[in-house]
Motif scaffolding. Structure first.
Motif: not given
Length: 111
Positions: A36-56
């Motif tokens: 998942s690529l998302t932006f926060d309120e400060s316009n910073n890009l965040h990445l999260e990996i999901f395997m088997d339905g869980c975030g890592s």
């Protein structure tokens, strides 16, 4: 750091589906995964990996424009190093993460 609000990159936030490649004891494993690529309120890009339905875990990424449609992303903290590319035109994401706890991991996916 780019002001991403008015750049092509802002169009590629979302969940990417693809393959995660991991090397364990000289064997390369391939699993279905999402990121998942998302932006926060400060316009910073965040990445999260999901395997088997869980975030890592989540990483804040630094972004550098290569051309109108291609961006390099990276993250260097005390324990992990990430480097990769986002192709905004084709809506593809690829990256490689190296960390002491999880070894070497690669991801290739599309939006």
């Amino acid at each position: 750091m780019l002001n991403l609000e008015h750049k092509e990159l802002s169009k590629v936030a979302g969940r990417y589906t693809g393959k995660l490649f991991k090397v364990i004891d000289d064997f390369k494993y391939e699993v279905e995964a999402q990121t998942s690529l998302t932006f926060d309120e400060s316009n910073n890009l965040h990445l999260e990996i999901f395997m088997d339905g869980c975030g890592s875990g989540e990483m804040c990424l630094l972004t550098k424009e290569v051309n109108n449609d291609v961006f390099e992303v990276c993250c260097d903290d005390a324990d992990e190093h990430l480097s990769g590319k986002i192709d905004a035109y084709n809506k593809m994401l690829s990256f490689k993460v190296e960390s002491p706890r999880s070894g070497e991991t690669e991801f290739v996916g599309c939006l």
